[in-house]
Design a protein around this motif. Structure first.
Motif, mmCIF file in Angstrom:
data_model
loop_
_atom_site.group_PDB
_atom_site.id
_atom_site.type_symbol
_atom_site.label_atom_id
_atom_site.label_comp_id
_atom_site.label_asym_id
_atom_site.label_seq_id
_atom_site.Cartn_x
_atom_site.Cartn_y
_atom_site.Cartn_z
ATOM 1 N N GLU A 16 0.854 -1.198 0.000
ATOM 2 C CA GLU A 16 0.000 0.000 0.000
ATOM 3 C C GLU A 16 0.886 1.244 0.000
ATOM 4 O OE1 GLU A 16 -3.504 0.047 0.305
ATOM 5 O OE2 GLU A 16 -3.549 -2.152 0.206
ATOM 6 N N ILE A 17 0.432 2.278 -0.688
ATOM 7 C CA ILE A 17 1.158 3.556 -0.670
ATOM 8 C C ILE A 17 0.208 4.650 -0.186
ATOM 9 C CG2 ILE A 17 0.663 4.017 -3.145
ATOM 10 C CD1 ILE A 17 3.382 5.461 -3.279
ATOM 11 N N HIS A 46 4.319 9.423 4.529
ATOM 12 C CA HIS A 46 5.019 9.101 3.287
ATOM 13 C C HIS A 46 5.941 10.273 2.944
ATOM 14 C CE1 HIS A 46 4.018 8.647 -1.366
ATOM 15 N NE2 HIS A 46 5.313 8.780 -1.162
ATOM 16 N N VAL A 47 7.211 9.986 2.726
ATOM 17 C CA VAL A 47 8.196 11.025 2.400
ATOM 18 C C VAL A 47 8.853 10.686 1.070
ATOM 19 C CG1 VAL A 47 10.379 12.100 3.117
ATOM 20 C CG2 VAL A 47 8.595 11.628 4.823
ATOM 21 N N ASP A 48 8.894 11.689 0.187
ATOM 22 C CA ASP A 48 9.496 11.492 -1.129
ATOM 23 C C ASP A 48 10.840 12.220 -1.186
ATOM 24 O OD1 ASP A 48 9.027 10.665 -4.092
ATOM 25 O OD2 ASP A 48 9.730 12.740 -4.182
ATOM 26 N N SER A 49 11.920 11.438 -1.173
ATOM 27 C CA SER A 49 13.249 12.033 -1.268
ATOM 28 C C SER A 49 13.955 11.455 -2.500
ATOM 29 C CB SER A 49 14.048 11.761 0.013
ATOM 30 O OG SER A 49 15.281 12.463 -0.017
ATOM 31 N N ALA A 50 15.232 11.712 -2.621
ATOM 32 C CA ALA A 50 16.021 11.200 -3.743
ATOM 33 C C ALA A 50 17.480 11.423 -3.403
ATOM 34 C CB ALA A 50 15.673 11.962 -5.024
ATOM 35 N N THR A 51 18.337 10.637 -4.020
ATOM 36 C CA THR A 51 19.766 10.798 -3.762
ATOM 37 C C THR A 51 20.202 12.224 -4.072
ATOM 38 O OG1 THR A 51 19.950 8.526 -4.512
ATOM 39 C CG2 THR A 51 21.987 9.716 -4.207
ATOM 40 N N VAL A 52 19.708 12.781 -5.188
ATOM 41 C CA VAL A 52 20.172 14.120 -5.572
ATOM 42 C C VAL A 52 19.629 15.228 -4.667
ATOM 43 C CG1 VAL A 52 20.654 13.685 -8.016
ATOM 44 C CG2 VAL A 52 18.370 14.355 -7.342
ATOM 45 N N TYR A 53 18.678 14.941 -3.802
ATOM 46 C CA TYR A 53 18.178 15.994 -2.909
ATOM 47 C C TYR A 53 19.156 16.259 -1.743
ATOM 48 C CZ TYR A 53 13.664 15.059 -5.261
ATOM 49 O OH TYR A 53 12.662 14.855 -6.172
ATOM 50 N N LEU A 73 5.328 3.758 8.053
ATOM 51 C CA LEU A 73 5.942 4.851 7.291
ATOM 52 C C LEU A 73 6.304 4.362 5.894
ATOM 53 C CD1 LEU A 73 8.373 6.098 10.082
ATOM 54 C CD2 LEU A 73 6.238 7.215 9.370
ATOM 55 N N PHE A 74 6.331 5.288 4.955
ATOM 56 C CA PHE A 74 6.637 4.930 3.560
ATOM 57 C C PHE A 74 7.694 5.911 3.053
ATOM 58 C CE2 PHE A 74 6.184 4.637 -0.961
ATOM 59 C CZ PHE A 74 5.651 3.379 -1.231
ATOM 60 N N TYR A 75 8.816 5.382 2.605
ATOM 61 C CA TYR A 75 9.933 6.242 2.190
ATOM 62 C C TYR A 75 10.371 5.902 0.759
ATOM 63 C CZ TYR A 75 14.564 8.353 2.066
ATOM 64 O OH TYR A 75 15.662 9.098 1.704
ATOM 65 N N THR A 76 10.536 6.963 -0.036
ATOM 66 C CA THR A 76 10.952 6.786 -1.448
ATOM 67 C C THR A 76 12.309 7.436 -1.685
ATOM 68 O OG1 THR A 76 8.645 6.898 -2.151
ATOM 69 C CG2 THR A 76 10.308 7.315 -3.844
ATOM 70 N N SER A 77 13.133 6.769 -2.474
ATOM 71 C CA SER A 77 14.345 7.409 -2.975
ATOM 72 C C SER A 77 14.487 7.100 -4.471
ATOM 73 C CB SER A 77 15.589 6.957 -2.203
ATOM 74 O OG SER A 77 16.681 7.780 -2.584
ATOM 75 N N GLY A 103 16.290 0.234 7.172
ATOM 76 C CA GLY A 103 16.210 -1.233 7.044
ATOM 77 C C GLY A 103 15.809 -1.673 5.652
ATOM 78 N N TYR A 104 14.880 -0.974 5.051
ATOM 79 C CA TYR A 104 14.483 -1.205 3.653
ATOM 80 C C TYR A 104 13.926 0.110 3.125
ATOM 81 C CZ TYR A 104 9.850 -1.482 5.767
ATOM 82 O OH TYR A 104 8.717 -1.190 6.482
ATOM 83 N N VAL A 105 13.923 0.235 1.815
ATOM 84 C CA VAL A 105 13.319 1.419 1.198
ATOM 85 C C VAL A 105 11.986 0.955 0.601
ATOM 86 C CG1 VAL A 105 13.564 3.180 -0.599
ATOM 87 C CG2 VAL A 105 15.567 2.481 0.727
ATOM 88 N N ASP A 106 10.921 1.701 0.892
ATOM 89 C CA ASP A 106 9.590 1.274 0.410
ATOM 90 C C ASP A 106 9.479 1.333 -1.101
ATOM 91 O OD1 ASP A 106 7.755 1.034 2.985
ATOM 92 O OD2 ASP A 106 9.171 2.666 3.275
ATOM 93 N N LEU A 107 10.057 2.393 -1.685
ATOM 94 C CA LEU A 107 9.905 2.573 -3.139
ATOM 95 C C LEU A 107 11.189 3.179 -3.686
ATOM 96 C CD1 LEU A 107 7.992 2.673 -5.667
ATOM 97 C CD2 LEU A 107 7.313 4.961 -4.909
ATOM 98 N N TYR A 108 11.742 2.545 -4.711
ATOM 99 C CA TYR A 108 12.949 3.098 -5.353
ATOM 100 C C TYR A 108 12.628 3.338 -6.816
ATOM 101 C CZ TYR A 108 17.676 4.360 -4.141
ATOM 102 O OH TYR A 108 18.790 5.089 -3.794
#
Ligand SMILES: NC(=O)c1ccc[n+]([C@@H]2O[C@H](COP(=O)([O-])OP(=O)(O)OC[C@H]3O[C@@H](n4cnc5c(N)ncnc54)[C@H](OP(=O)(O)O)[C@@H]3O)[C@@H](O)[C@H]2O)c1
Length: 309
Positions: A16-17, A46-53, A73-77, A103-108
């Motif tokens: 789920e997202i 839910h937090v939307d991040s990225a390596t370039v941020y 919690l849901f975390y994106t990179s 521990g894991y990334v929810d969405l890559y």
């Protein structure tokens, strides 16, 4: 069922997202921990991040500090546009895991369709392997146009069982001045979830003559109308703010509904990106060429010199 702050969508991966996400692009790393913690305390999950941020570490720290269990919690990179290759993607995922301590990334996601065919498909393979290794739960793409999606789907059809990976998400710029019917339709036909980035049009349209009367009619802020539009379109929305009061304001999207007339008025049919538009980048060519071409094309289309097809 009526939408609420904890509404989620089911991803093709089965996870789920949360429909409401908190974007941290251009959030300085010095404030990222504080504002992300405030966002979680205000109800975002839910937090939307990225390596370039360059704020993965403080953003994840802020999430965890808010005291909500990790599994809620849901975390994106994302793999950076300059690193769309097998080896770089693999390294990037490991780096995110180390930096965030989640521990894991929810969405890559692959941040942009650069790197040429070999780079794109190689980076995708690295995401698939990260899912198999339990490092990542769901995977997807960002800024993919229909031609990039077709390329990936073609490749997936040729893979042995289990090796193709599942496209859960396409994250693209989406708002009433950029509704991208072609990409949206492609994804919806396959139940791929659309994530709307720059859903507030970077605060450049708050006094728009179409938007203002709708805000007045509902007794809401123009920002809340834009976000509600995204939710009613079925998108995951990713508003960004470093201002505590706006972080809260951007969660107050429930208990009212845009009617058919409002939605029709907001259906502007315009092609007006407020940021880059890599969805138009060609399939071949180096990253620099794709970047320049994608930008040039989006400007030509925006000013009506070329149509957006
Ligand atoms: N995949 C990609 O290529 C890509 C590209 C762009 C964005 N994104 C994602 O999408 C997220 C959001 O997009 P974005 O950052 O481009 O733009 P956005 O969310 O459309 O707009 C952010 C701007 O709006 C202001 N703002 C926020 N809430 C407001 C409110 N209630 N009233 C008035 N102004 C308000 C913010 O100011 P303050 O911060 O000063 O409050 C900031 O200047 C990013 O953070 C990122 O996670 C992804």
């Amino acid at each position: 069922m009526a939408l609420h702050i904890n509404s989620t969508a089911k991803l093709p991966s089965g996870y789920e997202i949360p429909l409401l996400g908190y974007g941290v692009y251009q959030t300085p790393s010095e404030v990222a921990e504080d504002v992300t913690q405030h966002a979680i305390k205000s109800g975002y999950r839910h937090v939307d991040s990225a390596t370039v941020y360059r704020n993965e570490e403080p953003s994840a720290k802020g999430m965890l500090k808010a005291g909500i269990p990790r599994d809620q919690l849901f975390y994106t990179s994302k793999v950076p546009p300059k690193s769309i290759s097998y080896n770089d993607a693999k390294a990037c995922i490991d780096e995110s895991l180390k930096k965030t301590g989640l521990g894991y990334v929810d969405l890559y996601l692959l941040h942009a369709p650069y790197g040429g065919k070999e780079g794109r498909l190689g980076a995708w393979k690295a995401l698939v392997e990260a899912v198999d290794a339990g490092k990542v739960r769901s995977i997807g793409v960002s800024n993919y146009g229909v031609h990039h999606l077709d390329e990936l789907e073609e490749w997936q059809k040729q893979q042995p069982q289990g090796a193709a990976g599942i496209i859960s998400v396409n994250q693209i710029e989406l708002h009433p001045w950029l509704a991208r019917k072609d990409i949206v339709q492609w994804c919806e036909r396959r139940n791929i979830v659309l994530q709307a980035y720059s859903p507030l049009v970077r605060a450049t349209r708050m006094d728009d003559p179409i938007l203002m009367p709708i805000a007045k009619k509902h007794g809401k802020e123009p920002s809340q109308i834009l976000l509600r539009w995204g939710l009613q379109k079925g998108f995951v929305i990713l508003p960004k703010s470093v201002t505590h009061s706006r972080i809260e304001e951007n969660t107050q999207l429930y208990g009212f509904e845009l009617d058919g007339e409002d939605m029709r008025a907001l259906d502007t049919g315009k092609y007006e990106p407020c940021t880059w538009d890599p969805t138009t980048a060609p399939l071949s060519g180096g990253m620099a060429l794709q970047f320049v071409y994608g930008h040039a094309l989006s400007y030509l289309q925006r000013f009506g010199i070329m149509s957006h097809g």
